[in-house]
Scaffold this motif. Structure first.
Motif, PDB file in Angstrom:
ATOM      1  N   PHE A 425       1.116  -1.343   0.123  1.00 20.14           N
ATOM      2  CA  PHE A 425       0.123  -0.371  -0.098  1.00 20.14           C
ATOM      3  C   PHE A 425       1.187   1.159  -0.008  1.00 20.14           C
ATOM      4  O   PHE A 425       0.197   2.307  -0.709  1.00 20.14           O
ATOM      5  CB  PHE A 425      -0.808   0.200   0.940  1.00 20.14           C
ATOM      6  N   ALA A 426       2.072   1.344   0.881  1.00 17.29           N
ATOM      7  CA  ALA A 426       2.883   2.090   0.628  1.00 17.29           C
ATOM      8  C   ALA A 426       3.625   2.080  -0.419  1.00 17.29           C
ATOM      9  O   ALA A 426       3.765   3.825  -0.799  1.00 17.29           O
ATOM     10  CB  ALA A 426       4.093   2.117   1.847  1.00 17.29           C
ATOM     11  N   GLY A 427       3.859   1.529  -1.299  1.00 17.46           N
ATOM     12  CA  GLY A 427       4.604   1.446  -2.474  1.00 17.46           C
ATOM     13  C   GLY A 427       3.452   1.761  -3.290  1.00 17.46           C
ATOM     14  O   GLY A 427       3.887   2.942  -4.549  1.00 17.46           O
ATOM     15  N   VAL A 428       2.252   1.435  -3.413  1.00 15.07           N
ATOM     16  CA  VAL A 428       1.260   2.776  -4.450  1.00 15.07           C
ATOM     17  C   VAL A 428       1.079   4.060  -4.537  1.00 15.07           C
ATOM     18  O   VAL A 428       1.277   4.909  -5.330  1.00 15.07           O
ATOM     19  CB  VAL A 428      -0.438   2.411  -4.218  1.00 15.07           C
ATOM     20  N   TRP A 429       1.564   4.554  -2.885  1.00 16.56           N
ATOM     21  CA  TRP A 429       1.785   5.866  -2.594  1.00 16.56           C
ATOM     22  C   TRP A 429       2.899   6.692  -3.281  1.00 16.56           C
ATOM     23  O   TRP A 429       3.012   7.590  -3.801  1.00 16.56           O
ATOM     24  CB  TRP A 429       1.771   6.374  -0.726  1.00 16.56           C
ATOM     25  N   VAL A 430       4.116   5.712  -3.177  1.00 12.99           N
ATOM     26  CA  VAL A 430       4.940   5.897  -3.971  1.00 12.99           C
ATOM     27  C   VAL A 430       5.088   6.248  -5.568  1.00 12.99           C
ATOM     28  O   VAL A 430       5.762   6.964  -5.558  1.00 12.99           O
ATOM     29  CB  VAL A 430       6.425   4.837  -3.692  1.00 12.99           C
ATOM     30  N   MET A 431       4.742   5.392  -5.851  1.00 12.68           N
ATOM     31  CA  MET A 431       4.407   5.506  -7.388  1.00 12.68           C
ATOM     32  C   MET A 431       3.987   6.898  -7.774  1.00 12.68           C
ATOM     33  O   MET A 431       3.770   7.316  -8.561  1.00 12.68           O
ATOM     34  CB  MET A 431       3.447   4.425  -8.034  1.00 12.68           C
ATOM     35  N   LEU A 432       2.685   6.844  -6.375  1.00 10.74           N
ATOM     36  CA  LEU A 432       1.988   8.380  -6.902  1.00 10.74           C
ATOM     37  C   LEU A 432       2.813   9.297  -7.197  1.00 10.74           C
ATOM     38  O   LEU A 432       2.564  10.412  -7.953  1.00 10.74           O
ATOM     39  CB  LEU A 432       1.168   8.273  -6.202  1.00 10.74           C
ATOM     40  N   LEU A 433       3.785   9.480  -6.346  1.00  8.80           N
ATOM     41  CA  LEU A 433       4.602  10.877  -5.604  1.00  8.80           C
ATOM     42  C   LEU A 433       5.896  10.942  -7.106  1.00  8.80           C
ATOM     43  O   LEU A 433       5.836  11.778  -7.640  1.00  8.80           O
ATOM     44  CB  LEU A 433       5.187  10.914  -4.306  1.00  8.80           C
ATOM     45  N   TRP A 434       5.530   9.566  -7.382  1.00  2.78           N
ATOM     46  CA  TRP A 434       6.930   9.108  -8.321  1.00  2.78           C
ATOM     47  C   TRP A 434       6.041  10.016  -9.442  1.00  2.78           C
ATOM     48  O   TRP A 434       6.792  10.605  -9.855  1.00  2.78           O
ATOM     49  CB  TRP A 434       7.416   7.994  -8.962  1.00  2.78           C
ATOM     50  N   TYR A 435       5.456   9.525 -10.031  1.00  2.00           N
ATOM     51  CA  TYR A 435       4.224   9.763 -11.324  1.00  2.00           C
ATOM     52  C   TYR A 435       3.583  11.576 -10.444  1.00  2.00           C
ATOM     53  O   TYR A 435       4.583  12.488 -12.358  1.00  2.00           O
ATOM     54  CB  TYR A 435       2.486   9.154 -11.341  1.00  2.00           C
ATOM     55  N   THR A 436       3.868  11.939  -9.682  1.00  2.00           N
ATOM     56  CA  THR A 436       3.582  12.978  -9.498  1.00  2.00           C
ATOM     57  C   THR A 436       5.425  14.438  -9.941  1.00  2.00           C
ATOM     58  O   THR A 436       4.521  15.099 -10.098  1.00  2.00           O
ATOM     59  CB  THR A 436       3.127  13.659  -8.106  1.00  2.00           C
ATOM     60  N   TRP A 437       6.478  13.371 -10.035  1.00  2.00           N
ATOM     61  CA  TRP A 437       7.147  14.588 -10.207  1.00  2.00           C
ATOM     62  C   TRP A 437       7.849  14.555 -10.992  1.00  2.00           C
ATOM     63  O   TRP A 437       8.124  15.433 -11.796  1.00  2.00           O
ATOM     64  CB  TRP A 437       8.406  13.000  -8.791  1.00  2.00           C
ATOM     65  N   SER A 438       6.881  13.054 -12.282  1.00  2.00           N
ATOM     66  CA  SER A 438       7.440  13.520 -12.998  1.00  2.00           C
ATOM     67  C   SER A 438       7.254  14.491 -14.407  1.00  2.00           C
ATOM     68  O   SER A 438       7.826  15.059 -15.186  1.00  2.00           O
ATOM     69  CB  SER A 438       7.746  11.931 -13.869  1.00  2.00           C
ATOM     70  N   VAL A 439       5.886  14.731 -13.769  1.00  2.00           N
ATOM     71  CA  VAL A 439       4.929  15.125 -14.165  1.00  2.00           C
ATOM     72  C   VAL A 439       5.491  17.410 -14.297  1.00  2.00           C
ATOM     73  O   VAL A 439       5.864  17.777 -14.234  1.00  2.00           O
ATOM     74  CB  VAL A 439       3.223  15.255 -14.121  1.00  2.00           C
ATOM     75  N   LEU A 487      -6.482   7.527 -12.282  1.00  2.00           N
ATOM     76  CA  LEU A 487      -6.572   8.466 -12.771  1.00  2.00           C
ATOM     77  C   LEU A 487      -5.344   8.777 -12.706  1.00  2.00           C
ATOM     78  O   LEU A 487      -4.295   9.242 -13.691  1.00  2.00           O
ATOM     79  CB  LEU A 487      -7.432   9.597 -12.523  1.00  2.00           C
ATOM     80  N   THR A 488      -4.386   8.753 -11.418  1.00  2.00           N
ATOM     81  CA  THR A 488      -3.457   8.874 -11.570  1.00  2.00           C
ATOM     82  C   THR A 488      -1.945   8.352 -13.286  1.00  2.00           C
ATOM     83  O   THR A 488      -1.655   8.684 -13.547  1.00  2.00           O
ATOM     84  CB  THR A 488      -2.444   8.673 -10.524  1.00  2.00           C
ATOM     85  N   ARG A 489      -2.883   7.108 -12.715  1.00  2.31           N
ATOM     86  CA  ARG A 489      -2.203   5.903 -13.797  1.00  2.31           C
ATOM     87  C   ARG A 489      -1.959   5.499 -15.280  1.00  2.31           C
ATOM     88  O   ARG A 489      -1.771   5.232 -15.888  1.00  2.31           O
ATOM     89  CB  ARG A 489      -2.647   4.501 -13.072  1.00  2.31           C
ATOM     90  N   ALA A 490      -3.822   6.356 -15.578  1.00  2.00           N
ATOM     91  CA  ALA A 490      -3.880   6.658 -16.583  1.00  2.00           C
ATOM     92  C   ALA A 490      -3.340   7.929 -17.382  1.00  2.00           C
ATOM     93  O   ALA A 490      -3.164   8.187 -18.723  1.00  2.00           O
ATOM     94  CB  ALA A 490      -5.456   7.304 -16.832  1.00  2.00           C
ATOM     95  N   LEU A 491      -3.192   8.999 -16.476  1.00  2.00           N
ATOM     96  CA  LEU A 491      -2.783  10.135 -16.955  1.00  2.00           C
ATOM     97  C   LEU A 491      -1.280   9.659 -17.448  1.00  2.00           C
ATOM     98  O   LEU A 491      -0.809  10.021 -18.652  1.00  2.00           O
ATOM     99  CB  LEU A 491      -2.487  11.183 -16.043  1.00  2.00           C
TER     100      LEU A 491
END
Length: 790
Positions: A425-439, A487-491
């Protein structure tokens, strides 16, 4: 067969529309079904989501695309969802609760996966985003309607707090806060007219948010505002921060008089304050539109404007978080030369949201520690199953409190699923932040940056507040949150073009039937869980109806069917065992109780039937063990102690009469005799907690022996040849107006033993004319007990 890229995107098709409608219907309507807190509503949604999942799969196959787990976030979400199934299979605290949570885990993955594919381009992402925002607005309006007295919803408005449809104000606050940040992105890309509407809606959301009076949400607000302010593109930062500041101000000044007027039934006054919020927000938008036409940005440096807005917002939020009157007290203190009125204290509205010394905050911290020490360390890798705290906390709690939730959803994941579920579950949040950083670090598409800033801020609002409360237990809240992940994954997929698994049409023909069958099987299995649960409930209802019609045979038949569809239903198995017991079917009753205890070892009602079965089988030791186990599973339950005292007392009598085992009888009676002392020692432990922690113990945190328990303890003391102690217990019991008249029997015996003839005669006469609750305490048995010593 090779994967080929025949298209850079997926496009709508015949299966896309039903999948989209079902999924959006679930997202929009579930908050209005008590937030999906209860199992019945959760199991209704699961088959619907399974249908949407299958339609999405069929749509993808129709486009010659068969991607399933094409990204680390997909894999982490699946592992998190399946971690509940793993803990269920390894022996949970309650198979019923663990099975329900495993079903919820499947539901959440299906929501995430379906949304991540339905949002096949930016237009669809924004369409889903609009549904999410519309849902929060609807929730806010329903809450305001309840506060104004124009809507009748159960627990929608209590006292001066807006609970809205979630019926829990803190969860509603976090939910509304997430919606506020989504509204900012929609505002940034709206037309001039649309901005007027969204400005008013933001004010409505803020006044409802403050009306929940959630301290935890106030703590999260500045953190999320800071993150959002950093992430939002500079080209949009000033108008969005200005809107936030103004709508926040409008909501803050109006919420208190609004809810107080609502409490007092002053609907028109409350409505006037709400209209003031709308008017202020529309006025802001009018003024801002005029300023934009004057090209204010070219006259005032944008960085200077941002800095100014930031300073004002920091002051405002600091007042709300540290305030609730605390800053007013500081000003008063400084203005009076360091003096305040004697005896002046802070009420709830005046205390700082950061005040961790409040009893509420200290209790939650204490429960968190207890959950780690007593559940997580029991199985740190895989957890103790969904609902482990609810099932087991009464067996280890240090003082008597009632809370089926730890008030920290992240910690509940840790104790339920262990490190497997928590880290995924924490990993999902890490991926969310990673995608946020990439954007954020990209130099193009401010619209994508604004979108991701809102998605991330909204997710942080929901996830951050869940460190302080049990929000994930309201599954509508969690569905909303995993939709943000989807939605983050889709973007990310739309931006990079990666994650698709296209194949040639001729290759798809070869595997389509297998892929279709696999998707259908998964959907049927998932949906079948919900159908099985509801079928079991229906059979259980038929069984209850049969019992009311005095038809136990039909009731057994329906209960057995119910247990076949849902083998872990605690109430079903308990009622089934009770019917068998009442009919004298001891063997069947034993089998059913064994199933119940194996499935739910902390379900203490099961041990009541277990000791009854033991009595029927002349198994004295079995009856003793069953009641002792029940007390171990719910250590602060005085009613279970009373039951144990009764069973142990009469077990000792049987040991004397039928087994001539005076030594064992004495051991059993000793356990009864010391029960009041045990309770005193437990209460002293509560005193220690009161003295050594910041917790403040009140009367509800202590327990007292019941009159019946004192009678059995007194009887045990009498039989152990300690009449003085017996008299102490019995006189204390007799002081209670609800004391059973059995006490006369034992008072007569004790006074006779102490040669206090007048008192003996008094209570002996009372015994003769009273209707004693227990037939074993009668004039006929008086001589037996008079001559018995153990």
């Amino acid at each position: 067969m090779a994967n080929v890229k025949t298209d850079s995107t997926l496009r709508e098709g015949g299966w896309w529309q039903p999948a989209f409608l079902i999924t959006m219907g679930i997202i929009f309507f579930t908050p209005f079904f008590r937030g999906l807190f209860f199992t019945g509503e959760q199991m209704t949604v699961l088959p619907l989501m399974a249908a949407a999942f299958f339609c999405t799969w069929m749509w993808k196959l129709s486009k010659n695309e068969w991607g399933i787990l094409t990204d680390p976030m997909d894999i982490l979400m699946l592992v998190f969802s399946l971690s509940y199934l793993v803990s269920f299979l390894l022996g949970p605290a309650s198979k019923h609760l663990a099975a329900v949570q495993a079903a919820i885990g499947i539901l959440l993955f299906m929501v995430y996966w379906t949304v991540s594919w339905l949002a096949c381009d930016r237009a669809r992402i924004h369409r889903i985003l609009t549904v999410l925002y519309a849902t929060t607005v609807a929730v806010a309006l329903v809450g305001l309607g309840a506060a104004l007295g124009v809507l009748e919803i159960r627990d929608g408005f209590v006292g001066t707090r807006i609970f809205t449809t979630f019926q829990y104000p803190n969860t509603a606050a976090a939910y509304l806060l997430g919606g506020l940040f989504l509204g900012l992105h929609l505002y940034s890309r709206a037309t001039v007219r649309g901005r007027f509407v969204l400005s008013a809606l933001q004010g409505i959301l803020f006044v409802t948010f403050f009306g929940t009076q959630s301290r935890g949400a106030l703590l999260i607000l500045p953190v999320v505002l800071l993150v959002y302010g950093v992430l939002v593109p500079a080209s949009r930062r000033v108008p969005l921060l200005a809107l936030t500041l103004w709508s926040l101000f409008a909501g803050w000044i109006a919420y208190d008089p609004l809810v107080r007027a609502g409490r007092d039934g002053q609907t028109l006054v409350a409505a006037g304050w709400l209209l003031l919020v709308v008017a202020l927000c529309l006025g802001f938008q009018f003024a801002w539109t005029r300023l934009e036409r004057l090209d204010l940005g070219s006259r005032i440096n944008r960085k200077l404007m941002t800095a100014g807005l930031t300073v004002v917002m920091v002051i405002a939020v600091s007042y709300m978080v540290l305030g609730f009157g605390v800053i007013d007290r500081v000003v008063q203190y400084l203005g009076t030369g360091g003096e305040v009125e004697a005896g002046q204290t802070l009420d709830r509205e005046q205390r700082s949201a950061l005040d961790l010394e409040s009893n509420s905050a200290q209790e939650r911290l204490y429960w968190m520690r207890e959950s780690v020490d007593n559940i997580f360390l029991r199985n740190p890798l895989f957890g103790y199953g969904g609902g482990s705290w609810e099932a087991s906390y009464r067996s280890f709690q240090d003082y008597p409190y009632a809370s089926t939730r730890i008030h920290n959803s992240w910690l509940e994941i840790l104790v339920d699923t262990g490190l497997l579920g928590f880290l995924s579950f924490a990993g999902v949040w890490v991926m969310l932040l990673w995608y946020t950083w990439s954007v954020w670090r990209s130099k193009e598409r401010d619209d994508d940056k604004s979108l991701q800033a809102s998605l991330t801020a909204a997710a942080l609002a929901l996830g951050g507040h869940s460190f302080l409360d049990f929000n994930f237990s309201l599954v509508a809240f969690t569905i909303w949150m995993v939709t943000l992940f989807g939605l983050t994954r889709a973007l990310h997929r739309v931006e990079t073009g990666a994650g698709y698994r296209f194949v040639r049409p001729k290759d798809m023909k070869e595997i389509r039937s297998w892929l279709l069958a696999g998707g259908l099987l998964v959907s049927l299995l998932a949906g079948g869980i919900g159908v099985a649960y509801h079928t079991s409930r229906s059979e259980g209802a038929d069984a209850v109806a049969a019992l009311r019609a005095e038809n136990p045979t039909a009731a057994i038949r329906h209960f057995e069917r119910a247990s076949r569809f849902w083998p872990y239903g605690e109430s079903v198995l308990f009622d089934l065992s009770s019917i068998h017991l009442n009919l004298g079917n001891i063997e069947e009753a034993q089998k059913t109780v064994d199933r119940l205890i194996a499935a739910s070892p902390y379900y203490t009602r099961a041990y009541g039937n277990a000791y009854r079965i033991a009595w029927a089988n002349d198994d004295v030791e079995g009856a003793i063990e069953a009641t002792r186990t029940a007390v171990d599973k719910e250590r602060w339950s005085v009613s279970l102690m009373e039951q144990m005292a009764e069973v142990h007392f009469f077990s000792s009598i049987v040991l004397v009469q039928e087994h001539d085992d005076l030594e064992r009888a004495g051991e059993v009676l000793e356990g009864v005799r010391v029960l009041p002392v045990v309770i005193e020692e437990m209460n002293r432990q509560v005193d220690v907690i009161n003295d050594t922690t910041l917790l403040t113990m009140s009367g509800r945190h202590y327990i007292d022996p019941t009159p019946s328990l004192l009678i059995y303890a007194g009887a045990a003391a009498y039989l152990a040849d300690d009449p003085e102690l017996a008299l102490t217990y019995l006189e204390k019991a007799n002081e209670d107006p609800d004391c059973p008249e059995d006490v006369y029997f034992w008072l007569a015996l004790v006074y006779d033993e102490l040669w206090m003839h007048e008192e003996h005669n008094h209570y002996f006469r009372l015994m003769q004319v009273s209707e004693l609750a227990n037939p074993n305490f009668s004039e006929q048995s008086y001589g037996f007990y008079q001559n018995l010593r153990v």
